[in-house]
Write a protein that holds these residues in place. Structure first.
Motif, PDB file in Angstrom:
ATOM      1  N   LEU A   1      -3.659  44.354  41.923  1.00  0.00           N
ATOM      2  CA  LEU A   1      -4.050  45.761  42.058  1.00  0.00           C
ATOM      3  C   LEU A   1      -5.207  45.932  43.038  1.00  0.00           C
ATOM      4  CD1 LEU A   1      -3.801  47.003  38.368  1.00  0.00           C
ATOM      5  CD2 LEU A   1      -2.347  47.662  40.286  1.00  0.00           C
ATOM      6  N   ILE A   2      -6.190  45.038  42.944  1.00  0.00           N
ATOM      7  CA  ILE A   2      -7.336  45.126  43.847  1.00  0.00           C
ATOM      8  C   ILE A   2      -6.908  44.874  45.285  1.00  0.00           C
ATOM      9  CG2 ILE A   2      -9.546  44.051  44.469  1.00  0.00           C
ATOM     10  CD1 ILE A   2     -10.033  43.696  41.463  1.00  0.00           C
ATOM     11  N   ALA A   3      -6.028  43.893  45.485  1.00  0.00           N
ATOM     12  CA  ALA A   3      -5.532  43.582  46.834  1.00  0.00           C
ATOM     13  C   ALA A   3      -4.765  44.785  47.390  1.00  0.00           C
ATOM     14  CB  ALA A   3      -4.650  42.343  46.806  1.00  0.00           C
ATOM     15  N   GLY A   4      -3.974  45.428  46.541  1.00  0.00           N
ATOM     16  CA  GLY A   4      -3.233  46.610  46.978  1.00  0.00           C
ATOM     17  C   GLY A   4      -4.172  47.750  47.354  1.00  0.00           C
ATOM     18  N   LEU A   5      -5.225  47.896  46.605  1.00  0.00           N
ATOM     19  CA  LEU A   5      -6.203  48.934  46.886  1.00  0.00           C
ATOM     20  C   LEU A   5      -6.859  48.710  48.246  1.00  0.00           C
ATOM     21  CD1 LEU A   5      -7.771  51.414  45.769  1.00  0.00           C
ATOM     22  CD2 LEU A   5      -9.436  49.797  44.884  1.00  0.00           C
ATOM     23  N   PHE A   6      -7.278  47.472  48.515  1.00  0.00           N
ATOM     24  CA  PHE A   6      -7.901  47.174  49.800  1.00  0.00           C
ATOM     25  C   PHE A   6      -6.922  47.367  50.949  1.00  0.00           C
ATOM     26  CE2 PHE A   6     -11.126  44.739  47.312  1.00  0.00           C
ATOM     27  CZ  PHE A   6     -12.239  45.406  47.799  1.00  0.00           C
ATOM     28  N   ALA A   7      -5.686  46.993  50.739  1.00  0.00           N
ATOM     29  CA  ALA A   7      -4.686  47.147  51.796  1.00  0.00           C
ATOM     30  C   ALA A   7      -4.459  48.618  52.109  1.00  0.00           C
ATOM     31  CB  ALA A   7      -3.377  46.477  51.378  1.00  0.00           C
ATOM     32  N   THR A   8      -4.389  49.427  51.070  1.00  0.00           N
ATOM     33  CA  THR A   8      -4.188  50.869  51.259  1.00  0.00           C
ATOM     34  C   THR A   8      -5.373  51.475  51.995  1.00  0.00           C
ATOM     35  OG1 THR A   8      -2.979  50.911  49.182  1.00  0.00           O
ATOM     36  CG2 THR A   8      -3.671  53.023  50.071  1.00  0.00           C
ATOM     37  N   ALA A   9      -6.575  51.053  51.621  1.00  0.00           N
ATOM     38  CA  ALA A   9      -7.781  51.576  52.257  1.00  0.00           C
ATOM     39  C   ALA A   9      -7.826  51.184  53.723  1.00  0.00           C
ATOM     40  CB  ALA A   9      -9.010  51.077  51.520  1.00  0.00           C
TER      41      ALA A   9
END
Length: 132
Positions: free
Chosen positions: A8-16
Motif C-alpha cells: 500500500l505504501i509503495a502504491g501511494l508513493f508511485a501514485t504521488a
C-alpha cells in the motif's frame, strides 16, 4: 500483514510520483485583432453597464436615506409638539391648583380675622359692662 502495508505504501508513493508530473502544455489559440477588439468592446460595455447600475443603486440609497431622515424629523417634531402640549397642560393644572390654594388661604385668613374681631368685641363688651 507487513507485506500488505508495504504494498500500500509503495502504491501511494508511485501514485504521488505520477501525479506530480506536469501535463503537456498546449499552445493557446492565437486571437485575431478583430476578436480582441470585439472582446474589448464587450468588456467596455459591461463596465459601463456596471457603473450605471452602481450609480442607480447609490441614488436609490440616497433617496431612501433622505426619506428615512424626513420621517425621523417628522416623528421628532410630533414628539416635541406632544411634549409641549403636555407641559402646557401641566402648567395650567399647576396654575389652577395655586389659584385654588390662594383662594382657600384668603378664605381661612378672612375667617380667622372675623373670629378674632368677634372675640375682641366680646372681650371689650365684657370689660365695658360693669359687673353687678
Amino acid at each position: 500483514m507487513q507485506k500488505t502495508i508495504a504494498t500500500l505504501i509503495a502504491g501511494l508513493f508511485a501514485t504521488a510520483a505520477f501525479a506530480a508530473q506536469t501535463p503537456a502544455t498546449t499552445t493557446p489559440a492565437a486571437t485575431t485583432p478583430a476578436v480582441a477588439k470585439a472582446e474589448a468592446k464587450q468588456e467596455k460595455q459591461a463596465a459601463k453597464a456596471e457603473v450605471k447600475e452602481t450609480k442607480a443603486a447609490a441614488k436609490a440609497d440616497v433617496k431612501e436615506t433622505k426619506e428615512i431622515a424626513k420621517a425621523d424629523v417628522k416623528d421628532a417634531k410630533a414628539a416635541a409638539k406632544a411634549d409641549v402640549k403636555e407641559a402646557k397642560a401641566d402648567a395650567k393644572a399647576t396654575k389652577e391648583a395655586a389659584k385654588s390654594d390662594v383662594k382657600e388661604a384668603k378664605a381661612e385668613h378672612k375667617a380667622a380675622h372675623k373670629a378674632a374681631k368677634a372675640e375682641h368685641k366680646d372681650t371689650t363688651v365684657a370689660a365695658a359692662t360693669p359687673a353687678k
